[in-house]
Motif scaffolding. Structure first.
Motif, PDB file in Angstrom:
ATOM      1  N   TRP A   1      28.300 -16.397 -18.100  1.00 25.66           N
ATOM      2  CA  TRP A   1      28.134 -17.230 -19.296  1.00 25.66           C
ATOM      3  C   TRP A   1      27.796 -18.685 -18.946  1.00 25.66           C
ATOM      4  CZ3 TRP A   1      30.980 -12.847 -19.169  1.00 25.66           C
ATOM      5  CH2 TRP A   1      30.732 -11.923 -20.205  1.00 25.66           C
ATOM      6  N   PRO A   2      28.565 -19.362 -18.092  1.00 25.04           N
ATOM      7  CA  PRO A   2      28.150 -20.719 -17.723  1.00 25.04           C
ATOM      8  C   PRO A   2      26.853 -20.751 -16.912  1.00 25.04           C
ATOM      9  CG  PRO A   2      30.129 -20.077 -16.517  1.00 25.04           C
ATOM     10  CD  PRO A   2      29.913 -19.047 -17.574  1.00 25.04           C
ATOM     11  N   LEU A   3      26.609 -19.724 -16.117  1.00 18.34           N
ATOM     12  CA  LEU A   3      25.352 -19.663 -15.372  1.00 18.34           C
ATOM     13  C   LEU A   3      24.173 -19.583 -16.327  1.00 18.34           C
ATOM     14  CD1 LEU A   3      23.587 -19.311 -12.879  1.00 18.34           C
ATOM     15  CD2 LEU A   3      24.228 -16.885 -12.828  1.00 18.34           C
ATOM     16  N   ASP A   4      24.286 -18.760 -17.349  1.00 17.50           N
ATOM     17  CA  ASP A   4      23.219 -18.647 -18.344  1.00 17.50           C
ATOM     18  C   ASP A   4      23.013 -19.973 -19.068  1.00 17.50           C
ATOM     19  OD1 ASP A   4      21.355 -16.958 -19.992  1.00 17.50           O
ATOM     20  OD2 ASP A   4      22.745 -17.533 -21.580  1.00 17.50           O
ATOM     21  N   ALA A   5      24.117 -20.649 -19.417  1.00 18.26           N
ATOM     22  CA  ALA A   5      24.011 -21.945 -20.094  1.00 18.26           C
ATOM     23  C   ALA A   5      23.327 -22.973 -19.198  1.00 18.26           C
ATOM     24  CB  ALA A   5      25.401 -22.435 -20.496  1.00 18.26           C
ATOM     25  N   TYR A   6      23.661 -22.966 -17.912  1.00 19.83           N
ATOM     26  CA  TYR A   6      23.052 -23.916 -16.969  1.00 19.83           C
ATOM     27  C   TYR A   6      21.549 -23.646 -16.831  1.00 19.83           C
ATOM     28  CZ  TYR A   6      21.969 -26.341 -12.631  1.00 19.83           C
ATOM     29  OH  TYR A   6      21.395 -27.157 -11.690  1.00 19.83           O
ATOM     30  N   ARG A   7      21.178 -22.395 -16.698  1.00 15.02           N
ATOM     31  CA  ARG A   7      19.751 -22.065 -16.557  1.00 15.02           C
ATOM     32  C   ARG A   7      18.960 -22.495 -17.782  1.00 15.02           C
ATOM     33  NH1 ARG A   7      20.670 -15.873 -14.367  1.00 15.02           N
ATOM     34  NH2 ARG A   7      20.736 -16.301 -12.108  1.00 15.02           N
ATOM     35  N   ARG A   8      19.529 -22.225 -18.966  1.00 11.01           N
ATOM     36  CA  ARG A   8      18.815 -22.597 -20.197  1.00 11.01           C
ATOM     37  C   ARG A   8      18.718 -24.103 -20.362  1.00 11.01           C
ATOM     38  NH1 ARG A   8      21.694 -21.518 -24.138  1.00 11.01           N
ATOM     39  NH2 ARG A   8      23.414 -20.231 -23.361  1.00 11.01           N
ATOM     40  N   ALA A   9      19.756 -24.821 -19.953  1.00 13.54           N
ATOM     41  CA  ALA A   9      19.765 -26.274 -20.129  1.00 13.54           C
ATOM     42  C   ALA A   9      18.864 -26.991 -19.131  1.00 13.54           C
ATOM     43  CB  ALA A   9      21.198 -26.800 -19.996  1.00 13.54           C
ATOM     44  N   THR A  10      18.771 -26.465 -17.908  1.00 10.42           N
ATOM     45  CA  THR A  10      18.043 -27.178 -16.850  1.00 10.42           C
ATOM     46  C   THR A  10      16.707 -26.548 -16.488  1.00 10.42           C
ATOM     47  OG1 THR A  10      19.083 -25.908 -15.056  1.00 10.42           O
ATOM     48  CG2 THR A  10      20.271 -27.869 -15.878  1.00 10.42           C
ATOM     49  N   GLY A  11      16.551 -25.268 -16.805  1.00  5.52           N
ATOM     50  CA  GLY A  11      15.335 -24.570 -16.396  1.00  5.52           C
ATOM     51  C   GLY A  11      15.339 -24.166 -14.939  1.00  5.52           C
ATOM     52  N   GLU A  12      16.436 -24.431 -14.239  1.00  5.67           N
ATOM     53  CA  GLU A  12      16.523 -24.099 -12.820  1.00  5.67           C
ATOM     54  C   GLU A  12      16.836 -22.618 -12.649  1.00  5.67           C
ATOM     55  OE1 GLU A  12      19.166 -25.249  -8.835  1.00  5.67           O
ATOM     56  OE2 GLU A  12      19.327 -26.464 -10.654  1.00  5.67           O
ATOM     57  N   ALA A  13      16.046 -21.926 -11.835  1.00  5.95           N
ATOM     58  CA  ALA A  13      16.236 -20.484 -11.611  1.00  5.95           C
ATOM     59  C   ALA A  13      17.209 -20.259 -10.461  1.00  5.95           C
ATOM     60  CB  ALA A  13      14.896 -19.818 -11.318  1.00  5.95           C
ATOM     61  N   ILE A  14      18.410 -20.761 -10.619  1.00  6.10           N
ATOM     62  CA  ILE A  14      19.427 -20.660  -9.588  1.00  6.10           C
ATOM     63  C   ILE A  14      20.091 -19.280  -9.646  1.00  6.10           C
ATOM     64  CG2 ILE A  14      21.230 -21.610 -11.095  1.00  6.10           C
ATOM     65  CD1 ILE A  14      22.386 -23.058  -8.653  1.00  6.10           C
ATOM     66  N   ASP A  15      20.411 -18.701  -8.481  1.00  9.89           N
ATOM     67  CA  ASP A  15      21.085 -17.406  -8.499  1.00  9.89           C
ATOM     68  C   ASP A  15      22.599 -17.613  -8.590  1.00  9.89           C
ATOM     69  OD1 ASP A  15      22.059 -17.972  -5.917  1.00  9.89           O
ATOM     70  OD2 ASP A  15      20.538 -16.744  -4.928  1.00  9.89           O
ATOM     71  N   ARG A  16      23.307 -16.512  -8.827  1.00  9.67           N
ATOM     72  CA  ARG A  16      24.743 -16.627  -9.067  1.00  9.67           C
ATOM     73  C   ARG A  16      25.484 -17.162  -7.850  1.00  9.67           C
ATOM     74  NH1 ARG A  16      28.468 -11.479 -10.461  1.00  9.67           N
ATOM     75  NH2 ARG A  16      28.450 -11.293  -8.190  1.00  9.67           N
ATOM     76  N   GLU A  17      25.101 -16.710  -6.676  1.00  9.62           N
ATOM     77  CA  GLU A  17      25.803 -17.131  -5.465  1.00  9.62           C
ATOM     78  C   GLU A  17      25.688 -18.638  -5.258  1.00  9.62           C
ATOM     79  OE1 GLU A  17      25.885 -16.123  -0.658  1.00  9.62           O
ATOM     80  OE2 GLU A  17      24.621 -14.960  -2.022  1.00  9.62           O
ATOM     81  N   ALA A  18      24.494 -19.177  -5.445  1.00 13.27           N
ATOM     82  CA  ALA A  18      24.297 -20.615  -5.279  1.00 13.27           C
ATOM     83  C   ALA A  18      25.029 -21.406  -6.361  1.00 13.27           C
ATOM     84  CB  ALA A  18      22.809 -20.939  -5.295  1.00 13.27           C
ATOM     85  N   PHE A  19      25.008 -20.898  -7.578  1.00 19.60           N
ATOM     86  CA  PHE A  19      25.705 -21.567  -8.681  1.00 19.60           C
ATOM     87  C   PHE A  19      27.208 -21.607  -8.404  1.00 19.60           C
ATOM     88  CE2 PHE A  19      27.861 -21.253 -12.850  1.00 19.60           C
ATOM     89  CZ  PHE A  19      27.379 -22.415 -13.452  1.00 19.60           C
ATOM     90  N   GLU A  20      27.779 -20.492  -7.984  1.00 17.60           N
ATOM     91  CA  GLU A  20      29.209 -20.460  -7.701  1.00 17.60           C
ATOM     92  C   GLU A  20      29.570 -21.367  -6.529  1.00 17.60           C
ATOM     93  OE1 GLU A  20      30.734 -16.161  -9.387  1.00 17.60           O
ATOM     94  OE2 GLU A  20      30.174 -16.290  -7.263  1.00 17.60           O
TER      95      GLU A  20
END
Length: 309
Positions: free
Chosen positions: A90-109
Motif C-alpha cells: 500500500w505505501p509502495l503503491d502510494a509512493y510510485r503514484r506520487a513520484t512516478g519512480e518505478a522502484i521495486d519493493r526490495e529497494a523501497f523497503e
C-alpha cells in the motif's frame, strides 16, 4: 463416525463462493466472486489452532503482525525490520503514484529501514488497526461547537482485559477498529474490524466480525490472529480458551485466484496443529514472538497467488 476435519468448513465455503458468488468489479479492479454473510466455528481446546493444512500458512508473520498491532504502531518500518512484507504494497503503491519512480519493493523497503525521514513520510499507513485499538482519539470542546484531539487516546485493549476480569458476564467485551471519523485517512480501512469475547464455564470464547474477507489469502491470517489474541486474553485473565467464531460480511475470491482455488480444493486436509504460549508476561502488551510455538503442523506446500492492492 469420526468428525469432519475442522478445515472442511473452510473448503466448503471456498467452493460455495467460487461456484455461486456474484461476479463483480471491485475496488482493486481485479474482480471477485462474492457472497454476503458466512460463519465458521473452531475449538481451541487442548491447544488446538485452526491453521490451514491444505497449504502452508506462515503463522509467524501473522503473529508478528498481531504483536505489532498491540503496540499501536502504524508505520511499516518495524514490520519490515522483522522481514514482514504484508503491509508494504500500500505505501509502495502510494509512493510510485506520487513520484512516478518505478522502484521495486526490495529497494523501497531498504529505504524505509535506512532513512528516518523517508520512513516517516512514506512508511506510515494512517490510523489503522493498532492506532484505534490502543489509542482511539478523544476530543475536547474548544467552543462554538468545535472540538480538538485531546492527549492520550482511549486504550480499548487495557479496558477489555480489565472488563473480562471484573465483569465477565458483560455483553460489552469487545474492541473495534472502525473509527468512522478516521477511515478516510487509513491506507486500508479495517477488514477484521470488530472482536467480541464471552466468558462461559471458565472459558473465553472469541468472535471476529470481518466486513471484507479475501478468502484465498487473508482468511488464514485472520483466523490465526483471532485464535492467538483469544489465547493471550484467556491467559491474562486466568481462563481457558474455548471456541473462536469467525463471521464474514463480504466474503470473496479474486478472479485471478482460479489456480489457487483449483489446487486447494483438490487437496485433503489432515493433521491437528497446536499453538503453545510458553511464557505468561506481566501484561497483554509484553508478549514476544519467541513466546509462541506451533507444533504438529505438517501442511501441504505453499500455493502462490497475487495480492490485490
Amino acid at each position: 463416525m469420526s468428525q469432519p476435519h475442522y478445515e472442511q468448513q473452510y473448503l466448503d465455503l471456498m467452493r460455495r463462493v467460487w461456484r455461486d458468488g456474484d461476479e463483480r468489479i471491485d475496488r482493486t479492479g481485479v474482480g471477485t466472486r462474492s457472497i454476503l454473510g458466512a460463519t465458521m466455528r473452531f475449538s481451541l481446546d487442548d491447544e488446538a489452532v485452526p491453521l490451514l493444512t491444505t497449504k502452508r500458512v506462515y503463522w509467524k508473520v501473522a503473529a508478528r503482525e498481531m504483536l505489532w498491532f498491540l503496540t499501536g504502531d502504524t508505520n511499516i518500518r518495524e514490520l519490515v525490520r522483522q522481514g514482514v512484507h504484508i503491509w508494504t504494497d500500500w505505501p509502495l503503491d502510494a509512493y510510485r503514484r506520487a513520484t512516478g519512480e518505478a522502484i521495486d519493493r526490495e529497494a523501497f523497503e531498504a529505504r524505509i529501514v535506512e532513512d528516518d525521514a523517508f520512513a516517516r513520510q512514506w512508511g506510515d499507513l494512517g490510523p489503522v488497526y493498532g492506532a484505534q485499538w490502543v489509542n482511539w482519539p478523544r476530543y475536547e470542546p474548544v467552543g462554538d461547537g468545535l472540538y480538538r484531539k485531546a492527549g492520550k487516546g482511549h486504550d480499548q485493549i487495557s479496558d477489555l482485559v480489565r472488563a473480562i476480569r471484573e465483569t465477565p458476564g458483560s455483553r460489552r467485551l469487545l474492541f473495534t477498529g472502525w473509527n468512522v471519523a478516521e477511515v478516510g485517512r487509513m491506507a486500508l480501512p479495517p477488514c477484521h474490524m470488530t472482536y467480541q469475547f464471552q466468558v462461559a464455564n471458565g472459558k473465553l470464547n472469541g468472535l471476529l466480525f470481518q466486513r471484507s474477507c479475501d478468502l484465498g489469502l487473508g482468511f488464514a491470517f485472520n483466523i490465526f490472529g483471532l485464535s492467538m489474541i483469544t489465547r493471550m486474553l484467556a491467559q491474562q485473565c486466568d481462563l481457558e480458551p474455548g471456541d473462536v467464531v469467525w463471521q464474514g460480511g463480504d466474503v470473496h475470491l479474486y478472479l485471478n485466484h482460479a489456480s489457487l482455488v483449483d489446487e486447494q480444493l483438490s487437496r485433503i486436509p489432515a493433521g491437528r496443529p497446536k499453538l503453545r504460549i510458553n511464557r505468561r508476561p506481566s501484561s497483554i502488551f509484553d508478549y514476544r514472538i519467541e513466546d509462541f510455538e506451533v507444533v504438529d503442523y505438517t501442511p501441504q506446500s505453499h500455493i502462490p497467488a497475487p495480492v490485490a492492492v
